[in-house]
Write a protein that holds these residues in place. Structure first.
Motif, PDB file in Angstrom:
ATOM      1  N   TRP A 141      92.491 -19.188 -23.812  1.00 37.89           N
ATOM      2  CA  TRP A 141      92.468 -20.352 -22.931  1.00 37.89           C
ATOM      3  C   TRP A 141      92.959 -21.580 -23.698  1.00 37.89           C
ATOM      4  N   GLY A 142      92.551 -21.693 -24.969  1.00 38.22           N
ATOM      5  CA  GLY A 142      92.912 -22.849 -25.776  1.00 38.22           C
ATOM      6  C   GLY A 142      94.371 -22.918 -26.167  1.00 38.22           C
ATOM      7  N   ILE A 143      95.117 -21.844 -25.955  1.00 38.23           N
ATOM      8  CA  ILE A 143      96.570 -21.869 -26.189  1.00 38.23           C
ATOM      9  C   ILE A 143      97.315 -22.165 -24.898  1.00 38.23           C
ATOM     10  N   VAL A 144      96.917 -21.517 -23.831  1.00 40.56           N
ATOM     11  CA  VAL A 144      97.690 -21.574 -22.584  1.00 40.56           C
ATOM     12  C   VAL A 144      97.486 -22.885 -21.827  1.00 40.56           C
ATOM     13  N   GLU A 145      96.242 -23.324 -21.703  1.00 44.77           N
ATOM     14  CA  GLU A 145      95.949 -24.577 -20.985  1.00 44.77           C
ATOM     15  C   GLU A 145      95.548 -25.640 -22.013  1.00 44.77           C
ATOM     16  N   ARG A 146      96.327 -25.745 -23.039  1.00 41.15           N
ATOM     17  CA  ARG A 146      95.948 -26.474 -24.247  1.00 41.15           C
ATOM     18  C   ARG A 146      95.869 -27.989 -24.076  1.00 41.15           C
ATOM     19  N   THR A 147      96.863 -28.577 -23.462  1.00 41.19           N
ATOM     20  CA  THR A 147      96.996 -30.031 -23.535  1.00 41.19           C
ATOM     21  C   THR A 147      96.339 -30.788 -22.391  1.00 41.19           C
ATOM     22  N   SER A 148      96.396 -30.228 -21.180  1.00 43.92           N
ATOM     23  CA  SER A 148      95.838 -30.939 -20.025  1.00 43.92           C
ATOM     24  C   SER A 148      95.494 -29.946 -18.920  1.00 43.92           C
ATOM     25  N   PRO A 149      94.605 -30.314 -17.991  1.00 45.55           N
ATOM     26  CA  PRO A 149      94.187 -29.407 -16.918  1.00 45.55           C
ATOM     27  C   PRO A 149      95.375 -28.936 -16.086  1.00 45.55           C
ATOM     28  N   PHE A 150      95.388 -27.663 -15.773  1.00 41.85           N
ATOM     29  CA  PHE A 150      96.394 -27.016 -14.922  1.00 41.85           C
ATOM     30  C   PHE A 150      97.777 -26.927 -15.567  1.00 41.85           C
ATOM     31  N   ALA A 151      97.927 -27.391 -16.801  1.00 43.67           N
ATOM     32  CA  ALA A 151      99.227 -27.315 -17.477  1.00 43.67           C
ATOM     33  C   ALA A 151      99.277 -26.027 -18.281  1.00 43.67           C
ATOM     34  N   TYR A 152      99.578 -24.918 -17.582  1.00 46.86           N
ATOM     35  CA  TYR A 152      99.572 -23.600 -18.210  1.00 46.86           C
ATOM     36  C   TYR A 152     100.925 -23.320 -18.856  1.00 46.86           C
ATOM     37  N   ASN A 153     100.905 -22.955 -20.115  1.00 45.53           N
ATOM     38  CA  ASN A 153     102.126 -22.628 -20.856  1.00 45.53           C
ATOM     39  C   ASN A 153     102.004 -21.213 -21.410  1.00 45.53           C
ATOM     40  N   TRP A 154     102.721 -20.281 -20.792  1.00 43.88           N
ATOM     41  CA  TRP A 154     102.618 -18.866 -21.140  1.00 43.88           C
ATOM     42  C   TRP A 154     103.756 -18.401 -22.048  1.00 43.88           C
ATOM     43  N   SER A 155     104.552 -19.316 -22.558  1.00 40.93           N
ATOM     44  CA  SER A 155     105.765 -18.919 -23.269  1.00 40.93           C
ATOM     45  C   SER A 155     105.477 -18.037 -24.485  1.00 40.93           C
ATOM     46  N   LEU A 156     104.422 -18.342 -25.238  1.00 40.60           N
ATOM     47  CA  LEU A 156     104.096 -17.530 -26.404  1.00 40.60           C
ATOM     48  C   LEU A 156     103.806 -16.086 -25.993  1.00 40.60           C
ATOM     49  N   TYR A 157     103.040 -15.923 -24.932  1.00 42.25           N
ATOM     50  CA  TYR A 157     102.668 -14.570 -24.496  1.00 42.25           C
ATOM     51  C   TYR A 157     103.822 -13.849 -23.805  1.00 42.25           C
ATOM     52  N   GLU A 158     104.693 -14.588 -23.135  1.00 41.75           N
ATOM     53  CA  GLU A 158     105.891 -13.954 -22.580  1.00 41.75           C
ATOM     54  C   GLU A 158     106.717 -13.319 -23.696  1.00 41.75           C
ATOM     55  N   GLU A 159     106.898 -14.045 -24.783  1.00 42.00           N
ATOM     56  CA  GLU A 159     107.667 -13.537 -25.915  1.00 42.00           C
ATOM     57  C   GLU A 159     106.966 -12.341 -26.566  1.00 42.00           C
ATOM     58  N   LEU A 160     105.664 -12.460 -26.744  1.00 35.99           N
ATOM     59  CA  LEU A 160     104.906 -11.384 -27.390  1.00 35.99           C
ATOM     60  C   LEU A 160     104.888 -10.119 -26.533  1.00 35.99           C
ATOM     61  N   PHE A 161     104.649 -10.268 -25.245  1.00 37.46           N
ATOM     62  CA  PHE A 161     104.587  -9.095 -24.360  1.00 37.46           C
ATOM     63  C   PHE A 161     105.929  -8.361 -24.327  1.00 37.46           C
ATOM     64  N   LYS A 162     107.023  -9.112 -24.388  1.00 32.91           N
ATOM     65  CA  LYS A 162     108.344  -8.475 -24.398  1.00 32.91           C
ATOM     66  C   LYS A 162     108.543  -7.655 -25.673  1.00 32.91           C
ATOM     67  N   LEU A 163     108.116  -8.194 -26.805  1.00 31.45           N
ATOM     68  CA  LEU A 163     108.217  -7.449 -28.059  1.00 31.45           C
ATOM     69  C   LEU A 163     107.423  -6.145 -27.984  1.00 31.45           C
ATOM     70  N   ILE A 164     106.245  -6.220 -27.419  1.00 31.25           N
ATOM     71  CA  ILE A 164     105.397  -5.031 -27.296  1.00 31.25           C
ATOM     72  C   ILE A 164     105.997  -4.033 -26.326  1.00 31.25           C
ATOM     73  N   SER A 165     106.496  -4.520 -25.197  1.00 32.03           N
ATOM     74  CA  SER A 165     107.125  -3.640 -24.211  1.00 32.03           C
ATOM     75  C   SER A 165     108.357  -2.951 -24.786  1.00 32.03           C
ATOM     76  N   ASP A 166     109.175  -3.701 -25.500  1.00 30.15           N
ATOM     77  CA  ASP A 166     110.389  -3.132 -26.090  1.00 30.15           C
ATOM     78  C   ASP A 166     110.074  -2.062 -27.138  1.00 30.15           C
TER      79      ASP A 166
END
Length: 467
Positions: A141-166
């Motif tokens: 939670w502290g990474i994705v909604e880090r800076t302000s309420p409702f400001a979800y940033n999934w970019s780190l996990y998008e990159e990680l999930f792709k590496l795992i999927s590949d």
């Protein structure tokens, strides 16, 4: 409000190692969660896998849902949505490897990013070749909604999930609504609560767990704020629900295919609002019981024999007041679990019922095995689990999981009774057997994870069926 000056009871639970920990009182200090503060020399690995010495990754055992799994009938008495999954062909236990805690770091802008992507890619491919089934990833939670309420940033996990999927691996997702700032000895990978939550906490320490001395722990939001709109107009439960919903919306195409399991922590039990205790005492016809928690429950490092509340006396856990307080205290944890799982199950329902791409919802609880061989089980009582030699405290929690179709994940599969010092009356094996028994009774899928790495011959043997 506290059961002790600092609360809790002592234990050193691994032979030839002095392990320090911090426990809360029955109603305070870190939510009853015991934390080992000294870094173990054991490297984390699973009891039932052959390790890969090259990779210092924690291995988590879990029998995932495959498309060929059978669904067994339910216990009608429970009116349960729970499913017991069985691998229909090979009877093997698929292994998920936990991402290292230092996999992420902070860049110059303050955002989190993946460290050493090339090395990670090589490691993932090596794990796949070694027969590992998937990767367990903590989604903070502290990474994705880090800076302000409702400001979800999934970019780190998008990159990680792709590496795992590949790499041809599957995913176990652990939705993490706490901080690891005080639990991690690693400089890299430390994750706080969202910064906007931290800012609220600077002005209102009551959102955190506190002991009777007023010491707070900002790793968690207390269960006492579950229903209070203190977070930009939202309650804590609404924040968790919004986070889960946004996760599902973002990764819907991966759920049931790449993402096979989603786990949620059920939270610690700790400092709760006095008003709630006072109301419970009033309804019990004993308003004097609502003024405070037990005052005879010792200190952080007390032994049970030194603590009247955990003995068999007039003001003990067996007294009318003792039973009232422990019922109230443990009910808060169970109620929190019920609400969290209800929200998670509702959000993930369509994926759980899809026979082609089934998703397993998993709930994690702590395993508190020290002082298990006493009558009162003081460590478990302190942590919010009302489990004693005279009462099964895991049965009501298992009923909640069964009702919401959730599996149960526990740790300590690799620890044996004879590896713990006799002085502290530990019994990880008997506690594991108790939980296995109640899981079978409630028809709950049971998964396990290791606490420490093991490379000795005895623990290299495959454990086989754990459900």
């Amino acid at each position: 409000m506290g059961a002790a000056e600092n609360g809790g009871v002592a234990c050193k639970c691994m032979r030839e190692r002095s392990l320090k920990f911090n426990s809360s009182s029955l109603s305070g200090g870190g939510g009853g969660v015991f934390r080992f503060l000294e870094k173990r020399k054991f490297r984390k690995n699973l009891v039932n896998v052959f390790p890969i010495p090259l990779l210092r990754w924690e291995l988590s055992s879990s029998r995932s849902v495959a498309r060929t799994n059978r669904i067994l009938s339910l216990d009608a008495r429970e009116k349960s949505r729970s499913r017991l999954f069985v691998l229909s062909k090979h009877k093997r236990v698929p292994i998920f490897v936990m991402m290292p805690i230092d996999s992420f770091c902070t860049d110059t802008s303050g955002d989190m990013k993946i460290r050493k992507i090339k090395a990670l890619t090589i490691s993932l491919k090596a794990l796949k070749l070694a027969g590992v089934y998937g990767i367990a990833v903590e989604v903070w939670w502290g990474i994705v909604e880090r800076t302000s309420p409702f400001a979800y940033n999934w970019s780190l996990y998008e990159e990680l999930f792709k590496l795992i999927s590949d790499s041809g691996l599957k995913l176990h997702i652990a939705l993490s609504f706490h901080s690891n700032m005080h639990l991690s000895s690693a400089v890299e990978g430390r994750v706080s609560l969202p910064l906007w939550i931290v800012e609220i906490g600077r002005h209102n320490k009551d959102i955190y767990y506190q002991d009777r001395n007023g010491l707070s722990n900002d790793d968690y939001l207390t269960l006492g704020v579950d229903q209070h709109p203190l977070f930009s107009g939202r309650t804590a439960l609404q924040c968790y629900e919004d986070f889960m919903s946004n996760f599902v919306n973002k990764f819907e195409a991966l759920i049931g295919t790449l993402i096979e399991e989603v786990s949620v922590g059920l939270g610690p039990c700790g400092e709760l609002r006095m008003e709630d205790l006072k109301m419970a005492a009033y309804h019990e016809g004993k308003p004097q019981w609502g003024n405070t928690g037990p005052q005879n429950a010792g200190y952080y490092n007390s032994f049970p024999s030194e603590v009247p509340f955990f003995e068999e006396g007039h003001d003990s856990f067996l007294s009318d007041y003792g039973r009232f307080f422990l019922e109230w205290y443990s009910s808060k944890l169970i109620r929190h679990a019920d609400v969290i799982l209800a929200k998670a199950a509702s959000i993930l329902e369509k994926y759980q019922e899809n026979e082609q791409n089934t998703l397993l919802l998993v709930a994690k609880i702590g395993i508190i095995y020290w002082w298990y061989q006493t009558v009162s089980h003081p460590a478990e009582l302190t942590a919010g689990y009302y489990n004693t030699a005279l009462r099964d405290g895991y049965d009501p929690l298992a009923s909640v999981l069964s009702r919401h179709g959730a599996a149960l994940q526990i740790s300590c599969f690799e620890i044996r009774d004879n590896e713990t010092p006799e002085t502290y009356l530990c019994s990880p094996e008997r506690l594991l057997q108790q939980i296995r028994t109640v899981s079978k009774k409630k028809i709950i899928h049971l998964t396990g994870r290791n606490s420490y790495e093991r490379f000795d011959k005895v623990n290299m043997i495959l454990s086989g069926n754990i459900a």
